[in-house]
Design an enzyme around this catalytic site. Structure first.
Site, PDB file in Angstrom:
ATOM      1  N   ASP A 244       0.832  -1.196   0.000  1.00 58.43           N
ATOM      2  CA  ASP A 244       0.000   0.000   0.000  1.00 58.43           C
ATOM      3  C   ASP A 244       0.875   1.258   0.000  1.00 58.43           C
ATOM      4  O   ASP A 244       1.967   1.246  -0.564  1.00 58.43           O
ATOM      5  CB  ASP A 244      -0.907  -0.037   1.239  1.00 58.43           C
ATOM      6  CG  ASP A 244      -2.275   0.550   0.984  1.00 58.43           C
ATOM      7  OD1 ASP A 244      -2.348   1.765   0.764  1.00 58.43           O
ATOM      8  OD2 ASP A 244      -3.267  -0.199   1.020  1.00 58.43           O
ATOM      9  N   HIS A 301      -3.540   6.030   3.476  1.00 59.85           N
ATOM     10  CA  HIS A 301      -4.367   4.865   3.165  1.00 59.85           C
ATOM     11  C   HIS A 301      -3.840   3.575   3.796  1.00 59.85           C
ATOM     12  O   HIS A 301      -4.598   2.772   4.342  1.00 59.85           O
ATOM     13  CB  HIS A 301      -4.416   4.740   1.641  1.00 59.85           C
ATOM     14  CG  HIS A 301      -5.324   3.705   1.098  1.00 59.85           C
ATOM     15  ND1 HIS A 301      -4.953   2.392   0.926  1.00 59.85           N
ATOM     16  CD2 HIS A 301      -6.600   3.789   0.659  1.00 59.85           C
ATOM     17  CE1 HIS A 301      -5.945   1.717   0.391  1.00 59.85           C
ATOM     18  NE2 HIS A 301      -6.963   2.537   0.217  1.00 59.85           N
ATOM     19  N   SER A 479     -11.338  -0.801  -0.597  1.00 59.72           N
ATOM     20  CA  SER A 479     -10.026  -0.868   0.060  1.00 59.72           C
ATOM     21  C   SER A 479     -10.140  -1.297   1.508  1.00 59.72           C
ATOM     22  O   SER A 479      -9.202  -1.881   2.062  1.00 59.72           O
ATOM     23  CB  SER A 479      -9.341   0.502   0.015  1.00 59.72           C
ATOM     24  OG  SER A 479      -8.711   0.719  -1.209  1.00 59.72           O
TER      25      SER A 479
END
Length: 714
Positions: A244, A301, A479
Site C-alpha cells: 500500500d 491509506h 479498500s
C-alpha cells in the site's frame, strides 16, 4: 480531534449506483482453467500423475486444449455444465495441494457503467455444532438424543452455513458448555462442537470507538467477529502484508508492525528524497493539482488498512482490529499520484518471501497479502506470474474489487486468477454505491457508504500533507472491505497452519451469508457468494486440521525464543508435559505435520526417525532427527559424548527419493540448520516458513533441490 470524512485515496470517487439495474450474469461452462503448483509440474505441463489426480477429483475426463501464457492449463470438460456445477468442480480442485488455483472459463462480460468482560466468567446458553459433510439429521430425534446426553434440553436456533447453533434451556457456565460440547462431538454425525459466548458481551472489546465499528458487530451487515474471536483467539503471530502507501506510527498499532520496505522506485513519487529504501513510512499522497489536475489532501491509506486489520483490541483506546494478534508487514508501493505496477509486483514478491535483487531478504514472509489497490485493464502476464509465484510460496492473496461501479473483470489485480476478490456492502446489507461488481467478485465485506454513520471508522493522521499527529477518521471503499477478509483469512491460517489458499477461499465463500430480501445482489454472479461471516468461516474449520490421517499423530513444533531454538515431538504425553510445565519457555508455533508412532499402522516403506540430544554443557542444548540410517549411524559414531541417542524410533515416516520427490498423498517436510555452534534444526511443511528460513540464511538440508527429509501423510 476531528473525525472528518477523509478521501479514500486509492478507492476512487463515491459514485451513485442504481443497484436495481444490476443484471443476472449466467451461462454454461465447458472449460476449466487450472494452475498447478510448480513443485508438481512446470508451468504449462500436464503430467500423467496430475491428470489422474484432477480427473479423480472431478469425476470427469479432462482434455488439455491449451495453456495460458503464464502456464495455466485449459482443460475441456466432456460436456458443457451449468455455472453451479462448474463451481462445484473447481471447488474440488482448489483443495488439492497440487493446485494453486482453479476457475471456470467464461466468456468475458462487457464492462458496464451503472447508474468486555472476562469471557470465562460469563455464562452462556449456546453451542456451535458442525455436522459431518453429507449428514442429513432428523433434528427432532437428534435433539432428543443430544439433550439426554448433556442432561439439559437443547433447541435448534439457526444454521450458519454448515454450523448449527444449539441453545440450552438455562444459562450454563463456560466450563459446563465446554463439557457439553465434548460430549456432543463424540456422536458419529458430529464433526465439531464448541461453546458460544453471548454475542452481545463475549469478546466485546473496551476500545471506546468499537460501537462505531458497525462492520464488526451489526446483526444485519456485520461480520460477526466476536464469535470468531471466541473460536480463534490466538493468531500465532501470523504475518499479513499490507502492500500500500506505507505505514505511520499510531498508538493503536503498537507491537504489531514488522520492519517493512519502501519499493517506490521514483524519488519524486516517493517524496522521501530517494528511491527504494528500508523505511516504509508514508510521506503523504496529497496533490496540489499535479496529479491529473485534482487537488486533495493526504489520506494515509496504508495506515487505515493496517488499522482495520490489526488495531490493538482491548487496550482501552481507539478501535478494534479484525485480527489484532497478527503482525503487519508494511510494503510501500504507492506515493504521490499513486504508483506503478512495477513497484507493486516487486513489493508483492518480497512480501511473499521471494528474493529481490538489491533488497535485504524478507525474514517474515506473509501468509496473507492484502492488495487494496488496482488499475483499469486486464491482468497482464507479469501480474499473473507474480501472483502465481506468491501463491507458490504459501501466501493467500486478497484484492479489493475497485470503486468505479463497473465489472471487476476490468480492474487488476482484482481480475487476476488465484486472488480473493472483495466487493463492498454498506450498513443496510446492500452493495455500496461505488463497488465494482460481477462474476469476478468472490464475496463482499463492510466497506462503508454515506451517510457518515455508515462509513468505516479507522486509523489516520491529522496532517493535510505530510504526517503530523495520529488520529481517527471515516472512510469508504472496497479498500477497507478487503482487509476485513484478509483478517479472517489470517484467523483461518492460525487455526490450521496447513490450510491451503483454495480451502481459505472456499471457507470464506461457502460460509458467507445472504443479503437482505429484495437485494439485487441475490441475483447470481453479481456480488459474489454473499456477505463475509467471520464466525461461520472460522467455525467451519477444525483447529489443527481436525482428525489426523488414519493411524497417525501430529508432530507438533515448539519455539524457545531465548535460544532461537525449534523443537518437535510426536509424543502426546511429552507435548502435554511441556505445555503444563514449560509453557512459559517453549511456545507452540501452531505448525505441525503427521507421522506414525506404530509402524504396524503405517505403509510398508516407512522409516524410523532417530532422535539425538546434545545438552547445554556441549554449548548445543538442542535435538536432531533423521530418517536416514546412515545419518543416524554417523552421528552416533562421530560425536560420542556430544550427541546422545534418546531413541532410535521417535516416530515413523515415509522418505523422499534421491531427487526429493515424495509419494502421492504426502507433503514434503523440509529441514533447516542454523549453522551455529548450538546446532539447532527446524522441520516444516509450511511453504511460507520454508521461504522465511531460507531468507534467514538457515541452511537447507535434505534430498533434491528442495532439500526434503520426510514425507508427511495428508
Amino acid at each position: 480531534m476531528q473525525h472528518a470524512i477523509r478521501r479514500a485515496a486509492l478507492t476512487g470517487a463515491l459514485l451513485t449506483l442504481c443497484v436495481t439495474a444490476l443484471p443476472a450474469i449466467a451461462g454454461t461452462v465447458s472449460t476449466l482453467r487450472v494452475m498447478l503448483h510448480p513443485y508438481l509440474a512446470a508451468p504449462g505441463e500436464f503430467p500423467a500423475v496430475a491428470r489422474a489426480t484432477l480427473e479423480a477429483a472431478t469425476g470427469r475426463t479432462l482434455t488439455l486444449s491449451g495453456t495460458t501464457r503464464t502456464g495455466a492449463l485449459e482443460l475441456d470438460l466432456p460436456e458443457a455444465v451449468s455455472d453451479e456445477v462448474a463451481g462445484a468442480l473447481v471447488k474440488k480442485l482448489r483443495v488439492d495441494r497440487g493446485v494453486l488455483w482453479a476457475e471456470p472459463v467464461v466468456a468475458k462480460v462487457a464492462a458496464r457503467s451503472a447508474p468486555a468482560v472476562d469471557a470465562d466468567r460469563e455464562p452462556g446458553r449456546r453451542l456451535l455444532v458442525r455436522l459431518n459433510d453429507g449428514a442429513t439429521p432428523d433434528w427432532p430425534a437428534l435433539l432428543r438424543r443430544l439433550s439426554t446426553l448433556v442432561g439439559t434440553p437443547l433447541t435448534l436456533v439457526r444454521q450458519i452455513a454448515h454450523v448449527y447453533v444449539l441453545e440450552t434451556g438455562s444459562e450454563q457456565s463456560i466450563g459446563t458448555l465446554r463439557a457439553m460440547a465434548g460430549l456432543i462431538q463424540t456422536q458419529p454425525e458430529v464433526r465439531y462442537a464448541d461453546p458460544v459466548r453471548r454475542a452481545a458481551t463475549f469478546a466485546a472489546p473496551d476500545d471506546p470507538y468499537y460501537p462505531q465499528q458497525w462492520g464488526l458487530h451489526s446483526p444485519l451487515a456485520g461480520i460477526n467477529v466476536e464469535t470468531a474471536w471466541a473460536l480463534q483467539p490466538d493468531l500465532h503471530d501470523v504475518t499479513v502484508a499490507v502492500v500500500d502507501t506505507g505505514i505511520l506510527p499510531h498508538p493503536d498499532l503498537v507491537g504489531h508492525v514488522l520492519p517493512g520496505y519502501d519499493f517506490i522506485s521514483n524519488p519524486d513519487r516517493a517524496r522521501d528524497g530517494d528511491a527504494r529504501d528500508p523505511n516504509p513510512r508514508d510521506e503523504g499522497d496529497w496533490s496540489a493539482g499535479d496529479c491529473g489536475g485534482a487537488e486533495y489532501s493526504s489520506f494515509f491509506h496504508g495506515l487505515f488498512v493496517a488499522g482495520v486489520l490489526a488495531a490493538n483490541t482491548n487496550n482501552g483506546i481507539g478501535i478494534a482490529g479484525i485480527a489484532s494478534g497478527v503482525q503487519i508487514l508494511p510494503v510501500r508501493v504507492l506515493g504521490k499520484c499513486g504508483g506503478t505496477f512495477e513497484d507493486v509486483l516487486e513489493g508483492m514478491l518480497w512480501a511473499a518471501g521471494v528474493p529481490i535483487a538489491g533488497v535485504p531478504p524478507n525474514a517474515h514472509p506473509a501468509k496473507v497479502i492484502n492488495l487494496s489497490l488496482g488499475g483499469y485493464g486486464a491482468c497482464d502476464q507479469a501480474m499473473q506470474e507474480t501472483i502465481d509465484l506468491a501463491l507458490a510460496q504459501g501466501s493467500v492473496i486478497v484484492a479489493a474489487a475497485g470503486n468505479a461501479t463497473i465489472e471487476a473483470a476490468d480492474v487488476a489485480p482484482a481480475n487476476c486468477s488465484g486472488v480473493i476478490t472483495v466487493g463492498a456492502h454498506g450498513a443496510l446489507g446492500q452493495l455500496t454505491s461505488y463497488s465494482n461488481f460481477g462474476r469476478r467478485v468472490d464475496l463482499t465485506a463492510p466497506g462503508g457508504d454515506r451517510p457518515v454513520p455508515d462509513l468505516i471508522f479507522g486509523l489516520t493522521n491529522d496532517g493535510p500533507t505530510v504526517p503530523t499527529e495520529p488520529s481517527y477518521g471515516y472512510a469508504a471503499g472496497t479498500s477497507f472491505a478487503a482487509p476485513m477478509v484478509s483478517g479472517v483469512a489470517a484467523m483461518l491460517v492460525a487455526r490450521d497452519s496447513l490450510v491451503t489458499g483454495g480451502r481459505v477461499l472456499d471457507l470464506l465463500t461457502g460460509t458467507a451469508h445472504d443479503w437482505p430480501a429484495g437485494s439485487p445482489c441475490l441475483v447470481p454472479n453479481v456480488c459474489g457468494a454473499g456477505m463475509l461471516d467471520a464466525a461461520a468461516a472460522v467455525g467451519s474449520l477444525l483447529p489443527g486440521g481436525g482428525a489426523a490421517p488414519a493411524g497417525t499423530t501430529p508432530v507438533v513444533e515448539y519455539y524457545r525464543a531465548d535460544l532461537d531454538h525449534y523443537f518437535i515431538t510426536a509424543d502426546p504425553a511429552e507435548a502435554a508435559w511441556i505445555d503444563a510445565n514449560l509453557g512459559d519457555i517453549f511456545k507452540r508455533t501452531g505448525n505441525y505435520f503427521y507421522a506414525w508412532l506404530d509402524p504396524a499402522n503405517a505403509p510398508a516403506d516407512v522409516q524410523p526417525v532417530c532422535r539425538f540430544y546434545a545438552n547445554a554443557d556441549t554449548l548445543i542444548n538442542s535435538h536432531y532427527y533423521s530418517a536416514n540410517f546412515d545419518e543416524c549411524l554417523a552421528v552416533l559414531l562421530n560425536w560420542p559424548g556430544v550427541w546422545e541417542l534418546e531413541t532410535a524410533s521417535a516416530f515413523y515416516i515415509q522418505t523422499p527419493d534421491a531427487d526429493g520427490h515424495c509419494p502421492q498423498h504426502t507433503l514434503p517436510v523440509y529441514r533447516f540448520f542454523n549453522a551455529r555452534q548450538d546446532a539447532n534444526h527446524r522441520y516444516t511443511v509450511d511453504l511460507s516458513v520454508r521461504r522465511g528460513m531460507n531468507n534467514r540464511a538457515w541452511v537447507a538440508e535434505g534430498a533434491g533441490q528442495a532439500a526434503v527429509v520426510f514425507c508427511s501423510p495428508i
